[in-house]
Design a protein around this motif. Structure first.
Motif, PDB file in Angstrom:
ATOM      1  N   ILE A 299       0.817  -1.221   0.000  1.00  0.00           N
ATOM      2  CA  ILE A 299       0.000   0.000   0.000  1.00  0.00           C
ATOM      3  C   ILE A 299       0.847   1.267   0.000  1.00  0.00           C
ATOM      4  CG2 ILE A 299      -2.085  -0.964   1.070  1.00  0.00           C
ATOM      5  CD1 ILE A 299      -0.916   0.094   3.786  1.00  0.00           C
ATOM      6  N   SER A 300       2.164   1.141  -0.257  1.00  0.00           N
ATOM      7  CA  SER A 300       2.987   2.352  -0.321  1.00  0.00           C
ATOM      8  C   SER A 300       3.782   2.346  -1.619  1.00  0.00           C
ATOM      9  CB  SER A 300       3.940   2.425   0.878  1.00  0.00           C
ATOM     10  OG  SER A 300       4.878   1.369   0.862  1.00  0.00           O
ATOM     11  N   THR A 301       4.102   3.546  -2.114  1.00  0.00           N
ATOM     12  CA  THR A 301       4.830   3.651  -3.378  1.00  0.00           C
ATOM     13  C   THR A 301       6.320   3.782  -3.114  1.00  0.00           C
ATOM     14  OG1 THR A 301       4.590   6.046  -3.376  1.00  0.00           O
ATOM     15  CG2 THR A 301       2.897   4.777  -4.553  1.00  0.00           C
ATOM     16  N   ILE A 302       7.096   3.414  -4.129  1.00  0.00           N
ATOM     17  CA  ILE A 302       8.550   3.481  -3.998  1.00  0.00           C
ATOM     18  C   ILE A 302       8.999   4.937  -3.791  1.00  0.00           C
ATOM     19  CG2 ILE A 302       8.954   3.580  -6.509  1.00  0.00           C
ATOM     20  CD1 ILE A 302      11.198   1.759  -3.946  1.00  0.00           C
ATOM     21  N   GLY A 303       8.250   5.896  -4.354  1.00  0.00           N
ATOM     22  CA  GLY A 303       8.606   7.301  -4.143  1.00  0.00           C
ATOM     23  C   GLY A 303       8.651   7.646  -2.665  1.00  0.00           C
ATOM     24  N   GLY A 304       7.624   7.211  -1.938  1.00  0.00           N
ATOM     25  CA  GLY A 304       7.605   7.439  -0.494  1.00  0.00           C
ATOM     26  C   GLY A 304       8.682   6.634   0.223  1.00  0.00           C
ATOM     27  N   ASN A 305       8.875   5.387  -0.209  1.00  0.00           N
ATOM     28  CA  ASN A 305       9.940   4.551   0.374  1.00  0.00           C
ATOM     29  C   ASN A 305      11.290   5.243   0.237  1.00  0.00           C
ATOM     30  OD1 ASN A 305       8.971   1.068  -0.346  1.00  0.00           O
ATOM     31  ND2 ASN A 305       7.842   2.706   0.626  1.00  0.00           N
ATOM     32  N   LEU A 306      11.523   5.851  -0.932  1.00  0.00           N
ATOM     33  CA  LEU A 306      12.803   6.531  -1.183  1.00  0.00           C
ATOM     34  C   LEU A 306      12.923   7.782  -0.319  1.00  0.00           C
ATOM     35  CD1 LEU A 306      12.787   6.139  -5.054  1.00  0.00           C
ATOM     36  CD2 LEU A 306      14.486   5.111  -3.530  1.00  0.00           C
ATOM     37  N   ALA A 307      11.849   8.565  -0.266  1.00  0.00           N
ATOM     38  CA  ALA A 307      11.904   9.811   0.504  1.00  0.00           C
ATOM     39  C   ALA A 307      12.145   9.534   1.978  1.00  0.00           C
ATOM     40  CB  ALA A 307      10.610  10.601   0.311  1.00  0.00           C
ATOM     41  N   GLU A 308      11.599   8.407   2.484  1.00  0.00           N
ATOM     42  CA  GLU A 308      11.702   8.107   3.915  1.00  0.00           C
ATOM     43  C   GLU A 308      12.795   7.077   4.225  1.00  0.00           C
ATOM     44  OE1 GLU A 308       9.991   9.671   6.275  1.00  0.00           O
ATOM     45  OE2 GLU A 308       8.816  10.887   4.890  1.00  0.00           O
ATOM     46  N   ASN A 309      13.440   6.528   3.200  1.00  0.00           N
ATOM     47  CA  ASN A 309      14.411   5.437   3.395  1.00  0.00           C
ATOM     48  C   ASN A 309      13.768   4.302   4.202  1.00  0.00           C
ATOM     49  OD1 ASN A 309      16.732   3.900   3.344  1.00  0.00           O
ATOM     50  ND2 ASN A 309      17.725   5.003   5.023  1.00  0.00           N
TER      51      ASN A 309
END
Lengths: 471, 471
Positions: free
Chosen positions: A135-145
């Motif tokens: 339920i989360s996008t890689i963009g958010g994963n990248l921004a938050e590490n």
């Protein structure tokens, strides 16, 4: 903020922009706390559009907050200074695997689980697996590490990013890193951007490192009568020469909550459950599973089991994944922390958490990534009860303080955002904060990118309700 | 640079400082090219002394160049703007292993091989293994983000740094990261510092991540009649689901040079040798060694061997390590490059290098870390022959150009320093360079830390002799 920005943005973006109050409601909150309305939302689906928006925002000095699927736990996508929310969810998902290079190129709007699935088609693996993968996008994963259970053996999101496409706060398009495994050309802007929580620019694409998918995996579960012994079992396993892929911990309250939510066979009459996954070569995995079981047994572990079917193993991990929704069901409000300590300090941190629970008389449950010291103490409470919330705030401050005293950190994987910024200087000291602010200032002189995050606003305090309290 | 600095420094440092021209000679060169004299050398042995020197240097705007054991291949410790060289070699070596945390704290003056040895005493491993491990300090490894053969499976120096002690260009002491495996508190200054080549401050201590030492290792050697097929063997192995610890390549000229230097049994009648090391669980290692041998054989590999004793295996790896000194013996001057390409482009890069050798009629030999695309084309020449040196310069420019055209990078592990800075913008573009310069400027407003590195000085050109040429 200078006047005229909304008209300038409207002229450029047309239908891609909304600004009526009723449409903005869903952008005013995320999975953390606090309620903040943007003044406009823009749907961006390509890099050029991001560049155009940021150029206008920079010209008019308007705040810009990036937003993916809003699953962040530290408030990273809350528009605390109003302005523009950049909605990335309409960006077409795209995963291009280059099997001979062991890399993948992805668009920011891609679900992390889609990257897992595409890599597996080629016998490869993208290791980072935050619990929110679906339920989360890689963009958010990248921004938050983003982290996750596999961080123990495989590291976190940052360890798998080779290159980025970035739009700077002034709207310039930049490519960092590249497509190679090794790269030491210039300062490492790739790893600076990953985990920068949107304050240094917008990530609009990434090249990720993949690895061969391990041939086999085996789960081991054990139960312990005290938290302390569970902590010792984790330490002893990690110093035995074995590096499990995952090593998770669930306390009694969490196990009971899961079994009430969906009965999956967790033991509920013990203080602590440890769940381990070994992966690699089949023979190695079997030997290591035996060795781990032996360690657990020697320390007095009970209910030791090694599921023999894939289904049984998946059920155990499903139980672990359900801890979050199951505990969220107990009371209306949940404060989820991720203070992290050195691995040897896990038993000490467990003891501190028990003291804090007692002292503030709160429903404090604990689960998390025991293997890397990244516990998730969760306080279940009711934000309509100001007296209780006051105790929760004091307990959270004491959790942070304990983690720092034990040589740990405020945040292992959720990020600072708005939730932990008031405590930033306690960990980093004034010089560390100053050097970070210099980078921010030099890249974003008008302070438009995700302002109010990481660095505390003046007088900012911990927020634990949807409605905002400020001094 | 303002007058009076040398007296101010002398007053503070006393015997710890030298400034007579005859004493400065050994500080005027390193393992790269160019000759530059510092005006003073200061021996620092603790963090406070570094802070004092940098405060004076910042006040008087004097350049400061850090120096370890001078093994760098990109000119990182050459004092190209004069000023002060900070000699770190008197700093007491120190490795403190915390086995329960799987981390080690080290001082900057520690040899990397000492860290390897201390970790092994606890059954642990510090994976980064630059070929210079025995003669380079961890301080230099951190500043340059050193790589090495094991980078293929285990990553590079940066992947094992959890925290740093840093003295900022203005002399302030700062601690980045920490002692935990996961940490997302604030911008990642740890990974920004590692590989920043001394331009952002001085690293005075580090906390490193260790892993359990693999139980077994097996080497496989194979020879190939053409470079192209050797490249295919590397690609095929890497997409077979096996991730070797090391996968190295030696061309015929290098093998011949080694056998002349010290006969170790390398085949010298083939175009290319591939050396592989598998590590992990004993059963897995044996199965993988068989699988790799089979791949090599199917592609027409000859001389396929798996050494059965530790001594035989060590000899093969000794042969690989001797490539550098053995080829350096052939002609007076050696230009060693480390342009890196995506793994799938290894055969294409091999073909380009063969063309370049032909076109410029040079003794261009190739060895390196084939598994991660990080080749080391070395040109053996004579810097007293200006006509040849001109051809060498053109060849190097073409090597860089080829690597970039194939989607690669200027430098996989040696760093930019003075050697590659004239080409920086070709890879990063003007925006990338500008964003890096902004960070440098915001941290070091007087530009005292290792000036003349990474970013080219005006009119700077490639230097390939000890004596300096400038326009």
């Amino acid at each position: 903020m200078e006047t005229g920005w909304i008209e300038a943005l409207q002229a450029k973006m047309g239908e891609k922009m909304i600004s009526s109050r009723s449409d903005l409601d869903t952008y005013s909150y995320d999975a953390a706390f606090g309620e903040f309305f943007p003044e406009a939302v823009v749907y961006v689906t390509n890099t050029e559009a991001v560049s155009e928006v940021l150029k206008i925002a920079n010209e008019y000095k308007v705040s810009v907050t990036p937003r993916g699927l809003g699953t962040g736990l530290s408030g990273g996508d809350l528009p605390v200074h109003g302005g523009i929310t950049l909605d990335m969810t309409q960006w077409p998902a795209s995963v291009e695997v280059f099997p001979n290079d062991l890399v993948a190129r992805v668009s920011p709007g891609t679900l992390t689980s889609e990257i897992h699935a595409e890599a597996e088609k080629h016998g490869l693996m993208y290791p980072p697996d935050p619990s929110s993968s679906n339920i989360s996008t890689i963009g958010g994963n990248l921004a938050e590490n983003a982290g996750g259970p596999r961080g123990l053996k495989y590291g976190v999101t940052k360890d798998y990013v080779l290159g980025l496409e970035v739009v700077t706060p002034e709207g310039e398009i930049m490519h960092t890193g590249g497509h190679t495994i090794k790269n030491v050309t210039g300062l490492d802007l790739t790893k600076l951007m990953v985990g920068s929580e949107g304050i240094l620019g917008m990530i609009t694409g990434a090249t990720l490192k993949l690895i061969p998918k391990p041939a086999a995996a085996q789960t081991v579960m054990a139960a312990f009568s005290t938290m302390e012994v569970a902590g010792q079992a984790v330490s002893k396993t990690l110093t035995s020469g074995i590096l499990p892929a995952k090593m998770e911990f669930i306390d009694q309250a969490c196990a009971q909550a899961v079994e009430k939510y969906e009965p999956l066979g967790l033991p509920t009459n013990v203080e602590a459950i440890v769940l381990v996954e070994l992966d690699g070569h089949p023979t190695a995995v079997q030997e290591e599973a035996e060795a781990v079981s032996k360690i657990m047994k020697e320390l007095g572990g009970t209910n030791i089991s090694q599921p023999q079917t894939k289904e049984d193993a998946l059920n155990m991990w499903k139980a672990r994944r359900l801890v979050s929704p199951a505990t969220a069901n107990i009371k209306p409000t949940r404060a989820s922390e991720d203070a992290t300590v050195p691995r040897s300090q896990i038993p000490a941190m467990m003891a501190r958490l028990a003291e804090i629970r007692e002292k503030y008389d709160l429903l404090l449950v604990v689960f998390g990534h025991a293997g890397d010291g990244n516990l998730h103490p969760n306080i279940l409470c009711d934000d309509r009860d100001p007296e209780e919330i006051e105790r929760v705030k004091q307990a959270i401050e004491e959790i942070f303080q304990s983690a720092l005293e034990l040589g740990g950190t405020l945040s292992g994987e959720h990020g600072i955002g708005t939730m932990k910024s008031p405590f930033l200087e306690k960990e980093l000291g004034p010089v560390g904060v100053d050097m970070m602010k210099r980078i921010k200032q030099s890249w974003d002189p008008n302070n438009i990118m995700n302002p109010g995050k990481i660095f505390p606003d003046k007088g900012q305090r911990l927020i634990l309700s949807r409605a905002v309290e400020r001094e």
